[in-house]
Design a protein around this motif. Structure first.
Motif, PDB file in Angstrom:
ATOM      1  N   ALA A  74      48.827  54.661  46.885  1.00 31.18           N
ATOM      2  CA  ALA A  74      47.784  53.992  47.662  1.00 31.18           C
ATOM      3  C   ALA A  74      46.411  54.513  47.300  1.00 31.18           C
ATOM      4  N   ALA A  75      46.306  55.839  47.121  1.00 32.26           N
ATOM      5  CA  ALA A  75      45.015  56.432  46.747  1.00 32.26           C
ATOM      6  C   ALA A  75      44.580  55.945  45.377  1.00 32.26           C
ATOM      7  N   GLN A  76      45.550  55.851  44.445  1.00 31.59           N
ATOM      8  CA  GLN A  76      45.214  55.373  43.110  1.00 31.59           C
ATOM      9  C   GLN A  76      44.767  53.917  43.154  1.00 31.59           C
ATOM     10  N   ALA A  77      45.461  53.110  43.985  1.00 35.79           N
ATOM     11  CA  ALA A  77      45.086  51.698  44.111  1.00 35.79           C
ATOM     12  C   ALA A  77      43.695  51.562  44.696  1.00 35.79           C
ATOM     13  N   ALA A  78      43.385  52.395  45.701  1.00 33.34           N
ATOM     14  CA  ALA A  78      42.068  52.328  46.335  1.00 33.34           C
ATOM     15  C   ALA A  78      40.959  52.712  45.366  1.00 33.34           C
ATOM     16  N   SER A  79      41.240  53.617  44.425  1.00 30.23           N
ATOM     17  CA  SER A  79      40.209  54.064  43.489  1.00 30.23           C
ATOM     18  C   SER A  79      40.099  53.145  42.279  1.00 30.23           C
ATOM     19  N   ALA A  80      41.051  52.232  42.093  1.00 26.94           N
ATOM     20  CA  ALA A  80      40.978  51.307  40.977  1.00 26.94           C
ATOM     21  C   ALA A  80      39.833  50.331  41.194  1.00 26.94           C
ATOM     22  N   PRO A  81      39.148  49.911  40.134  1.00 25.02           N
ATOM     23  CA  PRO A  81      38.047  48.953  40.305  1.00 25.02           C
ATOM     24  C   PRO A  81      38.536  47.637  40.902  1.00 25.02           C
ATOM     25  N   LEU A  82      37.686  47.028  41.710  1.00 25.55           N
ATOM     26  CA  LEU A  82      37.970  45.695  42.226  1.00 25.55           C
ATOM     27  C   LEU A  82      37.870  44.722  41.056  1.00 25.55           C
ATOM     28  N   ARG A  83      38.943  44.010  40.777  1.00 28.11           N
ATOM     29  CA  ARG A  83      38.986  43.092  39.635  1.00 28.11           C
ATOM     30  C   ARG A  83      38.524  41.711  40.095  1.00 28.11           C
ATOM     31  N   VAL A  84      37.403  41.285  39.546  1.00 34.71           N
ATOM     32  CA  VAL A  84      36.776  40.028  39.939  1.00 34.71           C
ATOM     33  C   VAL A  84      36.832  39.054  38.774  1.00 34.71           C
ATOM     34  N   CYS A  85      37.349  37.870  39.028  1.00 36.06           N
ATOM     35  CA  CYS A  85      37.358  36.800  38.028  1.00 36.06           C
ATOM     36  C   CYS A  85      36.311  35.773  38.439  1.00 36.06           C
ATOM     37  N   CYS A  86      35.263  35.636  37.633  1.00 38.40           N
ATOM     38  CA  CYS A  86      34.177  34.697  37.927  1.00 38.40           C
ATOM     39  C   CYS A  86      34.398  33.406  37.146  1.00 38.40           C
ATOM     40  N   ILE A  87      34.606  32.316  37.865  1.00 37.81           N
ATOM     41  CA  ILE A  87      34.822  31.015  37.248  1.00 37.81           C
ATOM     42  C   ILE A  87      33.489  30.278  37.222  1.00 37.81           C
ATOM     43  N   SER A  88      32.962  30.052  36.039  1.00 37.29           N
ATOM     44  CA  SER A  88      31.589  29.549  35.875  1.00 37.29           C
ATOM     45  C   SER A  88      31.597  28.167  35.249  1.00 37.29           C
ATOM     46  N   GLY A  89      30.885  27.234  35.867  1.00 36.49           N
ATOM     47  CA  GLY A  89      30.768  25.900  35.302  1.00 36.49           C
ATOM     48  C   GLY A  89      29.784  25.045  36.065  1.00 36.49           C
ATOM     49  N   SER A  90      28.629  25.619  36.438  1.00 34.89           N
ATOM     50  CA  SER A  90      27.571  24.876  37.120  1.00 34.89           C
ATOM     51  C   SER A  90      26.378  24.832  36.173  1.00 34.89           C
ATOM     52  N   PHE A  91      26.388  23.833  35.286  1.00 35.23           N
ATOM     53  CA  PHE A  91      25.397  23.792  34.214  1.00 35.23           C
ATOM     54  C   PHE A  91      23.985  23.614  34.754  1.00 35.23           C
ATOM     55  N   GLU A  92      23.837  22.816  35.792  1.00 31.78           N
ATOM     56  CA  GLU A  92      22.511  22.585  36.372  1.00 31.78           C
ATOM     57  C   GLU A  92      21.873  23.886  36.831  1.00 31.78           C
ATOM     58  N   TYR A  93      22.679  24.801  37.323  1.00 32.27           N
ATOM     59  CA  TYR A  93      22.166  26.064  37.862  1.00 32.27           C
ATOM     60  C   TYR A  93      22.359  27.248  36.906  1.00 32.27           C
ATOM     61  N   GLU A  94      22.688  26.965  35.663  1.00 32.79           N
ATOM     62  CA  GLU A  94      22.836  28.014  34.646  1.00 32.79           C
ATOM     63  C   GLU A  94      23.734  29.142  35.154  1.00 32.79           C
ATOM     64  N   SER A  95      24.927  28.750  35.624  1.00 30.67           N
ATOM     65  CA  SER A  95      25.811  29.733  36.262  1.00 30.67           C
ATOM     66  C   SER A  95      26.233  30.845  35.311  1.00 30.67           C
ATOM     67  N   ASP A  96      26.404  30.535  34.016  1.00 25.46           N
ATOM     68  CA  ASP A  96      26.775  31.599  33.076  1.00 25.46           C
ATOM     69  C   ASP A  96      25.717  32.704  33.063  1.00 25.46           C
ATOM     70  N   LYS A  97      24.464  32.300  32.960  1.00 20.96           N
ATOM     71  CA  LYS A  97      23.365  33.279  32.921  1.00 20.96           C
ATOM     72  C   LYS A  97      23.318  34.087  34.207  1.00 20.96           C
ATOM     73  N   SER A  98      23.438  33.400  35.354  1.00 26.86           N
ATOM     74  CA  SER A  98      23.358  34.092  36.640  1.00 26.86           C
ATOM     75  C   SER A  98      24.539  35.038  36.835  1.00 26.86           C
ATOM     76  N   LEU A  99      25.729  34.587  36.482  1.00 26.89           N
ATOM     77  CA  LEU A  99      26.915  35.423  36.712  1.00 26.89           C
ATOM     78  C   LEU A  99      26.996  36.590  35.741  1.00 26.89           C
ATOM     79  N   LYS A 100      26.465  36.430  34.531  1.00 28.05           N
ATOM     80  CA  LYS A 100      26.412  37.579  33.615  1.00 28.05           C
ATOM     81  C   LYS A 100      25.479  38.658  34.173  1.00 28.05           C
TER      82      LYS A 100
END
Length: 540
Positions: free
Chosen positions: A59-85
């Motif tokens: 449990a301690a090892q799991a708590a210290s592991a980085p939060l794994r975030v998957c960002c799904i980007s596809g809002s071309f009008e708002y330049e989501s790739d640039k913002s999410l990077k």
């Protein structure tokens, strides 16, 4: 005694010694209240202790592991790739988190979606993607399986062939937006003030159009409500679906991702939906500004009533040398937007004139302090904001009793010369044309600015910005208050403007009204300097 007898006797003595207290201990009682319990001997207890220790370790090892975030980007009008990077850099630098960005090369496709199988939370920022088949089914599978979800702005209509995502998953009701061009102010709902997603969050202002998102699903928990002169609507909320937590915000335009409070909100939400405590890394230390040398040679203009009581004032010029180390430039309310469009347009022009002057002064060691009032939440956690906050407070002296004659112009109508009504807080930050240097400061609090000046031995401030008849005179960090506290103020007279409507007395042109206010300041409050003389007076 033979060897076998010795071995048996030695083992018997060891088992009966104090070192074997667990082995020698009586078994756990077989009844607890009315409940019959099995008899556990020492080996069983040891096995259970081992398993418990292993569980705690894992449990301690799991708590210290980085939060794994998957960002799904596809809002071309708002330049989501640039913002999410950019957001990925912010998140990984400031939190125990690791991001994977999955981008849409075109509206019909997304990149490799395998990270969805390995992530702790998925962030969706797409707009009307027309993907179909296995990829859309993969998205649906994730979203309907009780996995953690964060949705940003156009995610409410992120998949053209699955528009039900908004209602089924996010709990929203997107149906267009209020008229563009207005700044929205987003405030915390009274019922959400203690919500963990809002920890460290103040009000957020955004230039993005306000989405019409209500009414929300009954099981949502409203966090933020946004308003413009055209109306109000929900802006951020949470809910649960199939046992999984969901967060959505209609914020997320390009400028929002530069807002420190918005970034903090998104980070809080990612950890919350994943049912983890927010794991922030320590903020970097604030570097000390190198002590500058040299002198500023300033040609100043003031006004004197040569013959007292005559009402005739003469312009007088003088030259003063002041140490660079004892001088700061205070930039007053040079906002990115204004409710009065005439004022906003002039401010944009002024920002372009101001920036090279600031760059030259900064290069010679002049301290720069940015004071865009009512926008401090935008600069949350920035080095320049923290530089001001970390200074020990100094109690200002009793204010000097100075005469305060009325202004020579009538600004009682608000001073707008382009007829916009009504007044509202349209600004979100300082104008982006003005750069903020590493050793600059950011504040809108008079006592804080005063403490900083005194801590660094600064005796002189050159005030530039808007508006001369309002903020430049009356803000707590500006000319009147600082003069009353004994700070020597100088007005940058061609780097300012006034809120003056020529339809009001004395019925002169706008720029004649500005000049009248400059003359008023020179008479009663502070000498002035021109841009040309300021640049010429910098150390060579």
């Amino acid at each position: 005694m033979n060897a076998a007898a010795f071995h048996l006797r030695s083992r018997s003595s060891v088992l009966s010694g104090p070192a074997c207290a667990i082995s020698a201990a009586p078994s756990i009682p077989r009844r607890f209240g009315g409940l019959a319990l099995p008899r556990f001997g020492a080996p069983t207890i040891q096995r259970w202790l081992f398993l418990l220790s292993l569980f705690v370790l894992l449990a301690a090892q799991a708590a210290s592991a980085p939060l794994r975030v998957c960002c799904i980007s596809g809002s071309f009008e708002y330049e989501s790739d640039k913002s999410l990077k950019a957001f990925q850099q912010y998140l990984e630098a400031g939190y125990n988190a690791a991001c994977t960005l999955v981008s849409a090369p075109d509206p019909d496709h997304l990149g490799d979606l395998s990270p969805l199988s390995q992530c702790d939370v998925a962030l969706f920022f797409t707009r009307r993607l027309t993907l179909d088949g296995p990829q859309l089914e993969r998205v649906k599978q994730y979203c309907l399986s009780g996995k953690p979800i964060v949705g940003v702005r156009t995610a409410s209509h992120g998949f053209q062939k699955w528009l039900e995502f908004d209602r089924l998953v996010l709990g929203g009701n997107y149906h267009n937006h209020f008229p563009a061009g207005y700044t929205q102010k987003d405030v915390i709902d009274p019922g959400a003030k203690d919500d963990p997603v809002l920890e460290g969050i103040g009000a957020i202002t955004s230039r993005a159009s306000l989405y019409k998102s209500g009414p929300l699903a009954p099981d949502t928990h409203l966090l933020l409500t946004g308003s413009t002169p055209e109306g109000s609507a929900p802006v951020a909320w949470t809910r649960e679906i199939n046992g999984g937590r969901v967060f959505y915000t209609s914020l997320g335009a390009q400028g929002d991702f530069e807002n420190g409070t918005f970034r903090r909100l998104l980070a809080n939400a990612l950890f919350w939906v994943a049912r983890r405590q927010v794991e922030r890394k320590p903020l970097p230390p604030v570097p000390e500004r190198p002590m500058p040398t040299g002198m500023l040679k300033l040609r100043l203009r003031t006004r004197v009533e040569t013959f007292k009581g005559s009402g005739a004032w003469d312009a007088v010029t003088m030259t003063r040398e002041v140490p660079v180390a004892e001088t700061a430039i205070v930039i007053c309310d040079m906002w990115d937007n204004h409710w009065c469009q005439g004022a906003a347009q002039r401010c944009a022009v002024l920002a372009g004139k101001m920036e090279p002057v600031l760059e030259a002064a900064r290069a010679k060691g002049v301290q720069i302090i940015h004071c865009p009032s009512e926008t401090m939440d935008f600069y949350l956690d920035s080095l320049q904001r923290r530089r001001m906050q970390l200074v020990a407070r100094v109690e200002p002296p009793p204010p000097l009793a100075l005469p305060d004659p009325p202004l020579p112009i009538d600004d009682s109508d608000g001073g707008c010369d382009s007829a916009e009504k009504p007044w509202y807080m349209a600004w979100t930050r300082e104008h982006a044309a003005i750069q903020i240097g590493e050793f600059d400061g950011i504040s809108d609090q008079g006592a804080e600015v005063y403490s900083f000046l005194r801590a660094h031995g600064i005796q002189f401030i050159i005030v530039m910005g808007v508006h001369a008849n309002m903020c430049v005179l009356n803000r707590p960090f500006a000319i009147k208050q600082m003069t009353r506290w004994g700070v020597h103020c100088i007005l940058a007279r061609d780097l300012t403007d006034a809120m003056y409507n020529p339809r009001m007395p004395p019925h002169v042109s706008h720029w004649q009204g500005v000049e009248l206010v400059v003359e008023y300041i020179e008479k009663y409050w502070a000498p002035s300097v021109s841009t040309e003389d300021l640049l010429a007076g910098l150390p060579q």
